[in-house]
Scaffold this active site. Structure first.
Site, PDB file in Angstrom:
ATOM      1  N   LYS A  87       0.850  -1.191   0.000  1.00  0.00           N
ATOM      2  CA  LYS A  87       0.000   0.000   0.000  1.00  0.00           C
ATOM      3  C   LYS A  87       0.888   1.244   0.000  1.00  0.00           C
ATOM      4  O   LYS A  87       1.916   1.271   0.692  1.00  0.00           O
ATOM      5  CB  LYS A  87      -0.873  -0.053   1.255  1.00  0.00           C
ATOM      6  N   SER A 124      -9.442   0.741   3.018  1.00  0.00           N
ATOM      7  CA  SER A 124      -8.647   1.603   2.166  1.00  0.00           C
ATOM      8  C   SER A 124      -7.506   0.900   1.453  1.00  0.00           C
ATOM      9  O   SER A 124      -6.841   1.481   0.595  1.00  0.00           O
ATOM     10  CB  SER A 124      -8.076   2.762   2.993  1.00  0.00           C
ATOM     11  N   SER A 140      -9.631  -1.637   7.089  1.00  0.00           N
ATOM     12  CA  SER A 140      -9.035  -1.430   5.773  1.00  0.00           C
ATOM     13  C   SER A 140      -8.244  -2.599   5.227  1.00  0.00           C
ATOM     14  O   SER A 140      -7.827  -2.576   4.075  1.00  0.00           O
ATOM     15  CB  SER A 140      -8.160  -0.171   5.784  1.00  0.00           C
TER      16      SER A 140
END
Length: 462
Positions: free
Chosen positions: A76, A152, A176
């Site tokens: 990420k 996310s 997330s």
């Protein structure tokens, strides 16, 4: 008991395949597929070739290779990658200087022999559950590109689900890791709060932030988790706890687990596919009892307050000077959060501690609690509303309705991908949360492995 990542490492260690050949195949998949999924915001091709070549050189010298030798992975884009700008999904960060060193977990993956392929799409500053990023484009669900990947850490889950890389790293503040793992049909682990170092990652909410891995199998998830463990004085929450490897225990087979279903709140806010996913998992694990976490709704409310206050405080100054640079889907919430009174956050922290104690009482009788990870399967990109429990609910915020209470109290959770196969969304996965007592990640992973071995939980190849 292996998974795709461990199979790769075995081939590289045995000399039947070079790390460079594995990398080239991964880069080819990224080039061929990522225009469809939009997982990657950067591909670190030069670095990856250096790391792969170093693994091959070690083998040529006859040196023993580490457990993830030659395994491609991605992170990420809130993880620091040396010489790359840490975007954290934000345009406002694009002019920042490049990171001077890798995040601690990136360092540990490199020490384990894994090869970093790039950085992955996310909701800006991790404030969202859909990865519909206005700056870098929406990440698309590999099982239906018209649907969200979740967030996310949407890019992380979609990269594994789409077969681009066998492992990825993400973060989980309110869900997330678990939300995108559920919607994309992969395994994801949110460890106990404080288990894995967050040093070198862009923060969101220090009281709630966790980092963890995604994988296409329970065994690969355990292998990645073991590589990431260890205390770190640079993260005060992770300064003391010693590593407790779980992969050897999984190799011995899952011991008998005491499993119950979390009902009440977690059933009320679950749609029919989510309830069906829990039924499938409960049957496979022999769970007949149902229990309630009565403070779940209050824990979710507390998580909202803490998130708003800490996130707003973190971004307050730049919101004043760079408001137009911020994601339209989250900037007003950050502004509002910066105005939350301190007394509210103090009260929220008291509620958090009370619900934590309530959860500990449940683990006196059970090792693992099952709950749905998301209330519904992946919604269409751009959807603003969904129907849930007879109510019209905001689609983006509601994806975290079942994960927020659990992360608020810091419990470890493995998300296992189930395929309920019902209704018009029958082609889509929906995961279950396998929730353990604090520091009992091994129980969560054992339950995930048992579901996988029963043919109930699986990542479908694409």
């Amino acid at each position: 008991m292996n998974g795709p990542a461990q199979d790769i490492a075995h081939l590289v260690r045995s000399g039947r395949r070079s790390a460079l050949a594995v990398l080239e195949a991964a880069l080819s998949r990224v080039r061929e597929r990522d225009a469809r999924y939009n997982c990657f915001t950067a591909v670190t091709e030069g670095r990856a070739r250096q790391e792969a070549a170093a693994i091959d050189a070690r083998r040529a010298r006859g040196e023993p290779l580490p457990p993830l030798a030659g395994v491609p992975y991605a992170v990420k884009n809130l993880f620091d990658i040396a010489d790359e700008v840490t975007l954290a999904g934000g345009k406002v960060n694009a002019s920042n200087p490049p990171a001077r060193r890798d995040a601690r977990l990136v360092e540990r993956m490199r020490e384990a022999g894994a090869v970093l392929v790039g950085a992955l799409n996310m909701d800006e500053h991790a404030y969202g559950f859909t990865t519909e990023n206005s700056h870098y484009g929406a990440c698309r669900n590999p099982h239906d590109p018209s649907r969200i990947a979740g967030g996310s850490s949407g890019g992380s889950a979609a990269a594994v689900a789409g077969g681009l890389v066998p492992l990825a790293l993400g973060s989980d503040t309110n869900g997330s890791i678990r939300v995108p793992a559920s919607l994309c049909g992969v395994f994801g682990l949110k460890p106990t709060y404080g288990r894995l170092s967050r040093a070198g990652s862009f923060p969101f909410v220090g009281s709630l932030d966790h980092l963890g891995p995604f994988a296409a199998s329970a065994a690969d998830l355990a292998a990645a988790y073991d590589a990431l463990q260890g205390p770190d004085p640079d993260d005060v929450a992770c300064a003391q706890r010693a590593a407790e490897p779980v992969l050897p225990a999984l190799d011995e087979g899952p011991r008998r687990l005491r499993v119950a279903v979390l009902g009440g709140y977690f059933s009320e806010w679950a749609g029919p596919q989510a309830r069906r996913a829990v039924e499938i998992a409960a049957s496979a694990l022999g769970a007949v009892a149902s229990v309630e976490l009565r403070g779940a709704a209050q824990a979710r409310a507390a998580a909202f307050v803490i998130t708003a206050a800490e996130g707003g405080a973190l971004h307050r100054r730049r919101l004043v000077t760079h408001y137009d640079y911020y994601e339209p889907l989250s900037r007003d919430r950050l502004v509002a959060g910066s105005l939350v009174p301190a007394a509210w956050t103090q009260h929220a922290q008291r509620i958090r501690h009370r619900v934590y104690r309530e959860a500990l009482a449940l683990f006196e009788d059970y090792d693992v609690l099952i709950a749905p990870a998301t209330p519904v399967p992946a919604t269409p990109i751009g959807a603003d509303w969904l129907e849930l429990a007879g109510k019209r609910m905001p689609a983006r915020a509601s994806m975290g309705i079942l994960t927020q209470p659990v992360s608020c109290i810091g419990l470890p959770v493995c998300t296992a991908p189930i395929w309920p196969g019902t209704g018009q969304d029958g082609h889509l996965p929906l995961g279950v949360q396998l929730i353990g007592a604090p520091w009992r990640e091994a129980d969560c992973l054992r339950a995930a492995l048992a579901l996988e071995q029963a043919g109930v939980a699986r990542t479908l190849p694409l």
